[in-house]
Design an enzyme around this catalytic site. Structure first.
Site, short mmCIF file in Angstrom:
data_model
loop_
_atom_site.label_atom_id
_atom_site.label_comp_id
_atom_site.label_asym_id
_atom_site.label_seq_id
_atom_site.Cartn_x
_atom_site.Cartn_y
_atom_site.Cartn_z
N GLY A 1 73.78 112.15 76.52
CA GLY A 1 73.57 111.92 75.10
C GLY A 1 72.10 111.98 74.77
CG HIS B 1 68.02 105.72 71.72
ND1 HIS B 1 66.85 105.25 72.28
CD2 HIS B 1 68.78 106.14 72.76
CE1 HIS B 1 66.90 105.38 73.60
NE2 HIS B 1 68.07 105.92 73.93
CD GLN C 1 66.90 109.15 73.80
OE1 GLN C 1 67.98 109.60 73.42
NE2 GLN C 1 66.65 108.90 75.08
CG HIS D 1 72.29 104.34 75.40
ND1 HIS D 1 71.85 103.74 76.56
CD2 HIS D 1 71.36 105.27 75.10
CE1 HIS D 1 70.70 104.28 76.92
NE2 HIS D 1 70.38 105.23 76.06
CD GLU D 2 72.56 108.54 73.06
OE1 GLU D 2 71.39 108.48 72.65
OE2 GLU D 2 72.82 108.73 74.27
CB CYS E 1 67.59 105.29 78.71
SG CYS E 1 66.97 105.85 77.11
CG LEU E 2 67.82 111.55 79.00
CD1 LEU E 2 68.13 112.69 78.05
CD2 LEU E 2 67.75 112.04 80.44
O1 GNR Z 1 72.15 110.42 80.19
C1 GNR Z 1 72.41 109.25 79.89
N1 GNR Z 1 73.30 108.56 80.64
C2 GNR Z 1 73.78 107.30 80.32
C3 GNR Z 1 74.45 106.58 81.30
C4 GNR Z 1 74.97 105.34 81.01
C5 GNR Z 1 74.83 104.82 79.74
C6 GNR Z 1 74.16 105.52 78.76
C7 GNR Z 1 73.65 106.76 79.03
S1 GNR Z 1 72.83 107.65 77.79
C8 GNR Z 1 71.72 108.61 78.74
C9 GNR Z 1 70.96 109.60 77.90
C10 GNR Z 1 70.11 108.86 76.90
O2 GNR Z 1 69.09 108.31 77.16
N2 GNR Z 1 70.55 108.79 75.68
O3 GNR Z 1 69.87 108.09 74.77
NI NI Z 2 68.78 106.57 75.86
#
Ligand code: GNR
Ligand code: NI
Length: 171
Positions: free
Chosen positions: A46, A138, A51, A134-135, A92-93
């Site tokens: 995601g 952000h 980001q 999670h997104e 998270c990236l």
């Molecule tokens: O790539 C991603 N993997 C992930 C794994 C577990 C819970 C959430 C994520 S999201 C993350 C990519 C990201 O940072 N999205 O904002």
């Molecule tokens: Ni993230």
């Protein structure tokens, strides 16, 4: 294909609150395409516009094994969340090489606009529910490490600063 630069925690720009998209036009479609390219290249499941330093409510997600099921969410809103919670090891990236457990509602219903500007609803559970929550965080300026203790969060911030310095040194 255009890859966008992904901001890294503790970059203060990650705490910007995104504005709703007013019209799903060619400019938004280009952002979505670049965000998808960036997510697939990383690779991640995601990516939120926040980001990549674009503060508009845009999310791309692909939880498929073959990176061929892109989902686009414009102006997403959670309209229902289950009382039941589930803990998941998140990454998270924007916080590279760090993973920790976060507890969130196990199931959600989300409302958003698609690439045609048409409203849709989607029920999600498992990784998709985790990823969407999670997104959406952000877009509100929240990074998952903010669910952890202050001690852990400070340790992560220190590590990320050290890592950024080392990466600069390698160049
Ligand atoms: O790539 C991603 N993997 C992930 C794994 C577990 C819970 C959430 C994520 S999201 C993350 C990519 C990201 O940072 N999205 O904002
Ligand atoms: Ni993230």
């Amino acid at each position: 294909m255009a890859l966008l630069n992904v901001l890294c925690y503790p970059d203060p720009r990650l705490h910007t609150v995104a504005k709703p998209v007013e019209q799903v036009d060619a400019r938004i479609k280009k952002i979505v395409q670049d965000m998808a390219d960036t997510m697939y290249d990383a690779p991640g499941v995601g990516l939120a516009a926040t980001q990549v330093d674009i503060h508009e409510c845009i999310v791309v997600v692909d939880i498929s094994d073959d990176q061929n099921e892109l989902m686009v969410f414009i102006n997403p809103e959670i309209i229902w969340a289950s009382p039941e919670k589930k803990s998941w090891r998140e990454g998270c990236l924007s916080v590279p090489e760090f993973y920790d457990e976060v507890e969130r509602p196990a199931q959600i219903r989300i409302k958003a606009l698609d690439l045609n500007g048409k409203e849709f609803e989607l029920d999600a559970d498992g990784l998709l529910a985790v990823c969407l929550q999670h997104e959406l965080d952000h877009l509100k300026g929240k990074v998952f490490v903010e669910y952890l203790s202050i001690l852990k969060r400070n340790r992560i911030a220190q590590k990320m600063k050290k890592r950024a310095k080392e990466l600069l040194g390698q160049r």
